[in-house]
Design an enzyme around this catalytic site. Structure first.
Site, mmCIF file in Angstrom:
data_model
loop_
_atom_site.group_PDB
_atom_site.id
_atom_site.type_symbol
_atom_site.label_atom_id
_atom_site.label_comp_id
_atom_site.label_asym_id
_atom_site.label_seq_id
_atom_site.Cartn_x
_atom_site.Cartn_y
_atom_site.Cartn_z
ATOM 1 N N HIS A 147 -81.967 -35.571 81.186
ATOM 2 C CA HIS A 147 -83.015 -35.975 80.239
ATOM 3 C C HIS A 147 -84.406 -35.510 80.671
ATOM 4 O O HIS A 147 -85.335 -35.507 79.864
ATOM 5 C CB HIS A 147 -82.984 -37.496 80.026
ATOM 6 C CG HIS A 147 -83.526 -38.306 81.166
ATOM 7 N ND1 HIS A 147 -82.728 -38.894 82.111
ATOM 8 C CD2 HIS A 147 -84.790 -38.633 81.509
ATOM 9 C CE1 HIS A 147 -83.473 -39.555 82.971
ATOM 10 N NE2 HIS A 147 -84.739 -39.414 82.636
ATOM 11 N N ASP A 177 -75.852 -37.223 82.792
ATOM 12 C CA ASP A 177 -77.292 -37.095 82.976
ATOM 13 C C ASP A 177 -77.627 -36.288 84.228
ATOM 14 O O ASP A 177 -78.549 -36.620 84.978
ATOM 15 C CB ASP A 177 -77.960 -38.467 83.048
ATOM 16 C CG ASP A 177 -79.464 -38.401 82.795
ATOM 17 O OD1 ASP A 177 -79.917 -37.406 82.195
ATOM 18 O OD2 ASP A 177 -80.181 -39.324 83.214
ATOM 19 N N SER A 248 -87.255 -40.237 87.621
ATOM 20 C CA SER A 248 -85.957 -39.717 87.188
ATOM 21 C C SER A 248 -85.669 -38.369 87.842
ATOM 22 O O SER A 248 -86.502 -37.471 87.825
ATOM 23 C CB SER A 248 -85.931 -39.564 85.670
ATOM 24 O OG SER A 248 -86.023 -40.813 85.035
#
Length: 498
Positions: A147, A177, A248
């Site tokens: 993402h 992911d 992230s």
């Protein structure tokens, strides 16, 4: 008159007081000493339950020096077509910043005095995102989250020594992911990969990343839980390490300086850290990264069954010794499972020699099996186990996911719908239709429910979201409309009054 007492030496006169004072000091010293290393009075109790030895808080400085050079900052640039028009709040906010001489925040692109287009003469504007990553191999491969780079036209990697490189996205897997990007750089220090199997709940871990764009930020905490099920193919590691937007893709590091996970998700009601964060186990991530590196995509196995958990009541009613396995509630026609003889009502206990403790174990184990593999499947059927052989098929992400991710709305009817995937159409045995995501107002009052499939509006068939939008847009305002719904195996007409 009493006889005079002979004089005593000074040390004899003070000796009793000295002994008393020394004894008091000794007692006081013993009272304030930590009792961690003290042995209990009962030797048997000491042998059965030794007292835990406490230690100080860990020192993370060595880990930061060792792993810090391997952590990178990732900036992405993408184009969006929602350019602010004159008088919009975005333009008014920019005017406020200009008037008071305040620098524009990240992501807000300066515009001309009349709110015109950008320098390239386009009505699109450039939107920036920030994430983290780490050096996977010395030849320039960087691991991060899917993402972080999703939809990016440009990816810029900044190393800890401030060198910047434009990166190429090798591949991204949205289901886990995990993404892999490549830079042309020398002198890179790859991370050391740890063993997730050795990771224990309560163990200290550390994260390095770029929360809110603040690169090279170090946070620490403990492992809160393992095998946390929040996704199809990933048993997440739960921690209380402070993870915020921008973290992230950064590494989760154990006290041996090894990467054990990729920080991926947070549980938050405000967008900030709330003490619960999730990391992708590094063994799962490495498996995906190797496929991305070799093929640019991930290939997974499938057998074509719909499953649900086995609870205690179901296990007892079927004579199953314990509540374990995956209950088959549906089998796709012509699927590998159907060809192998798997039936609805079977409970899959083992697949390719691996035990299915929970129903969520089956998709992960099958997905990790190479397509074309002949696997033994142990099922519980009518009070006994039997073994079947299934040839694993190929999982197609494009079929599993709807062709159009953005839901469509019909506000007067109170409906929000999405496309059906090819797999859903096969399972329902329909050639078209749209899935209800949300039903409110008139639709809810008429009995329409989420997950219903609309195959017709009025006398017109609905084959796709585009058909649904076109038909509902042309409906007379305020007039009731009939919807043909599929709910499970049954079809019914519903009258919706706007």
């Amino acid at each position: 008159m009493s006889e005079a007492q002979p004089l005593q030496p000074v040390w004899r006169r003070w000796a009793p007081m000295t002994v008393t004072l020394a004894a008091s000091v000794a007692l006081l010293w013993a009272a304030v000493q930590p009792r961690v290393d003290a042995q209990p009075a009962n030797p048997a109790t000491s042998a059965a339950a030794p007292a835990p030895r406490l230690s100080g808080l860990p020192d993370f400085t060595v880990l930061v020096e060792e792993v810090g050079p391997s952590v990178v900052n990732i900036r992405t640039v993408e184009r969006v077509s929602r350019a602010p028009q004159p008088g919009t709040p975005d333009e008014q906010m920019q005017e406020f910043f200009r008037r008071f001489g305040i620098p524009l925040p990240p992501g807000m692109v300066p515009r001309g005095p009349r709110g015109g287009d950008d320098d390239e003469g386009s009505r699109e504007r450039r939107q920036r995102g920030v994430g983290s990553g780490f050096v996977f191999s010395a030849d320039g491969y960087i691991m991060t989250n899917a993402h972080v780079v999703d939809g990016a036209e440009e990816v810029i990697v900044t190393l800890s020594d401030k060198r910047e490189f434009k990166a190429r996205v090798v591949g991204a897997d949205k289901r886990t992911d995990v993404a892999l990007v490549k830079i042309d750089a020398t002198g890179l220090k790859p991370v050391r990969i740890g063993d997730v199997g050795r990771l224990k709940v309560g163990e200290w871990v550390m994260a390095i990343g770029s929360p809110f764009g603040l690169d090279n930020t170090v946070t620490a905490g403990i492992v809160s839980a393992k095998q946390r099920e929040t996704g199809d193919f990933v048993p997440f590691i739960q921690t209380d390490v402070a993870i915020n937007p921008g973290n992230s893709g950064g590494p989760l590091i154990n006290m041996r300086g090894e990467v054990v996970g990729i920080n991926s998700q947070i549980y938050s009601r405000s967008g900030g850290f709330m003490g619960i964060s999730f990391a992708i186990p590094i063994d799962e991530a490495v498996r995906v990264a190797e496929q991305l590196k070799a093929h640019g995509k991930v290939t997974r196995g499938r057998i074509g069954v719909a499953i649900e958990p086995v609870d205690k009541e179901v296990a007892e009613s079927l004579g199953l010794p314990q509540a374990a396995g995956a209950l088959v509630r549906g089998v796709e026609d012509g699927s590998p499972a159907a060809k192998a003889g798997i039936e609805p009502g079977d409970i899959i206990l083992r697949f390719d020699g691996k035990a299915i403790e929970q129903s969520v174990d089956l998709p992960r184990i099958v997905g990790n099996t190479k397509p074309g593999t002949k696997a033994a499947v142990e099922v519980w059927r009518r009070g006994a186990t039997r073994t079947l052989t299934v040839t694993v098929g190929t999982f197609d992400d494009e079929e599993a996911q709807p062709a159009r991710s953005e839901p469509a709305k019909a506000a007067p009817l109170g409906l929000t719908v999405r496309e059906l995937s090819a797999a859903e159409r096969r399972q329902l045995k329909v050639t078209g239709g749209v899935r209800v995501v949300e039903a409110s107002g008139p639709a809810a009052a008429a009995g329409v429910q989420p997950d219903d499939v609309i195959v017709g509006v009025g006398n017109q068939p609905v084959g796709s979201v585009a058909d649904f939008e076109r038909i509902t847009a042309a409906l007379p305002k305020g007039r009731p409309v009939t919807l043909l719904l599929r709910r499970g195996e049954w079809a019914q007409w519903v009258l919706v009054r706007p």
